[in-house]
Design an enzyme around this catalytic site. Sequence first.
Site, mmCIF file in Angstrom:
data_model
loop_
_atom_site.group_PDB
_atom_site.id
_atom_site.type_symbol
_atom_site.label_atom_id
_atom_site.label_comp_id
_atom_site.label_asym_id
_atom_site.label_seq_id
_atom_site.Cartn_x
_atom_site.Cartn_y
_atom_site.Cartn_z
ATOM 1 N N HIS A 45 0.839 -1.206 0.000
ATOM 2 C CA HIS A 45 0.000 0.000 0.000
ATOM 3 C C HIS A 45 0.872 1.253 0.000
ATOM 4 C CE1 HIS A 45 -3.652 2.377 0.678
ATOM 5 N NE2 HIS A 45 -2.835 3.177 1.356
ATOM 6 N N ASN A 86 -2.812 8.616 -12.093
ATOM 7 C CA ASN A 86 -3.481 9.781 -11.537
ATOM 8 C C ASN A 86 -3.000 9.979 -10.100
ATOM 9 O OD1 ASN A 86 -5.069 10.151 -13.875
ATOM 10 N ND2 ASN A 86 -6.545 8.624 -13.156
ATOM 11 N N THR A 94 -9.091 8.381 -7.640
ATOM 12 C CA THR A 94 -10.269 8.031 -6.833
ATOM 13 C C THR A 94 -10.001 6.888 -5.873
ATOM 14 O OG1 THR A 94 -11.092 6.541 -8.565
ATOM 15 C CG2 THR A 94 -11.884 8.827 -8.612
ATOM 16 N N HIS A 97 -4.559 4.142 -3.519
ATOM 17 C CA HIS A 97 -3.540 3.085 -3.513
ATOM 18 C C HIS A 97 -2.905 3.177 -4.903
ATOM 19 C CE1 HIS A 97 -2.410 -1.360 -2.476
ATOM 20 N NE2 HIS A 97 -1.803 -1.051 -3.629
ATOM 21 N N HIS A 99 -1.538 3.103 -8.461
ATOM 22 C CA HIS A 99 -1.817 2.188 -9.564
ATOM 23 C C HIS A 99 -1.561 2.892 -10.882
ATOM 24 C CE1 HIS A 99 -5.496 4.350 -8.541
ATOM 25 N NE2 HIS A 99 -5.796 4.316 -9.840
HETATM 26 P P1 5GP Z 1 -8.134 6.354 -10.352
HETATM 27 O O1 5GP Z 1 -9.357 7.184 -10.679
HETATM 28 O O2 5GP Z 1 -7.886 6.325 -8.858
HETATM 29 O O3 5GP Z 1 -6.907 6.702 -11.140
HETATM 30 O O4 5GP Z 1 -8.482 4.895 -10.820
HETATM 31 C C1 5GP Z 1 -9.181 3.984 -10.032
HETATM 32 C C2 5GP Z 1 -9.733 2.947 -10.957
HETATM 33 O O5 5GP Z 1 -10.040 1.804 -10.198
HETATM 34 C C3 5GP Z 1 -11.001 3.389 -11.679
HETATM 35 O O6 5GP Z 1 -10.807 3.334 -13.088
HETATM 36 C C4 5GP Z 1 -12.045 2.378 -11.200
HETATM 37 O O7 5GP Z 1 -12.938 1.994 -12.235
HETATM 38 C C5 5GP Z 1 -11.205 1.220 -10.709
HETATM 39 N N1 5GP Z 1 -11.782 0.454 -9.629
HETATM 40 C C6 5GP Z 1 -12.359 0.946 -8.506
HETATM 41 N N2 5GP Z 1 -12.772 -0.055 -7.701
HETATM 42 C C7 5GP Z 1 -12.426 -1.207 -8.337
HETATM 43 C C8 5GP Z 1 -12.606 -2.582 -8.003
HETATM 44 O O8 5GP Z 1 -13.137 -2.946 -6.954
HETATM 45 N N3 5GP Z 1 -12.138 -3.497 -8.897
HETATM 46 C C9 5GP Z 1 -11.512 -3.130 -10.066
HETATM 47 N N4 5GP Z 1 -11.093 -4.122 -10.852
HETATM 48 N N5 5GP Z 1 -11.343 -1.833 -10.405
HETATM 49 C C10 5GP Z 1 -11.790 -0.889 -9.559
HETATM 50 ZN ZN ZN Z 2 -4.135 -0.269 -0.345
#
Ligand code: 5GP
Ligand code: ZN
Length: 112
Positions: A45, A86, A94, A97, A99
């Site tokens: 994390h 992001n 959003t 963690h 990614h």
């Molecule tokens: P961020 O907006 O933080 O850059 O990207 C987070 C991404 O994680 C989003 O595109 C969202 O659709 C994805 N996401 C959120 N919750 C889950 C989940 O429980 N499983 C998977 N596979 N993707 C998720």
């Molecule tokens: Zn985490």
Amino acid sequence: MNCIFCKIAAGTTPTDFLAYDDNVFVIHDVNPQAPVHLLVIPFQHIQSMDEVAPHDAELLGRMALLAKSAATAAGIGDQGYRLVINCGEDGGQTVGHLHMHVLGGRQLLGLG
Ligand code: 5GP
Ligand code: ZN
């Protein structure tokens, strides 16, 4: 730990791993924004890019390499793809963690 990616990493929220190594795993995004939309996630994390430290340099390299091989495995290595991290509120993050998104399978325009 109330973190969805930690739960996926730990196996408590079952999700198919498309690939993984000792430090990083790859899953499908649950809400795909392109025909191919993968997430490359460290098991560890780390809140965001803003929390990354010099000793995480190798981890970031592994994320990029696993993103490349996942894109190739998804069949979009030749036609191209986009890697996105992001960070924070203005960056559109959003899930708190770290990614990396792998986006492809269509022409991507602009940077949002
Ligand atoms: P961020 O907006 O933080 O850059 O990207 C987070 C991404 O994680 C989003 O595109 C969202 O659709 C994805 N996401 C959120 N919750 C889950 C989940 O429980 N499983 C998977 N596979 N993707 C998720
Ligand atoms: Zn985490």
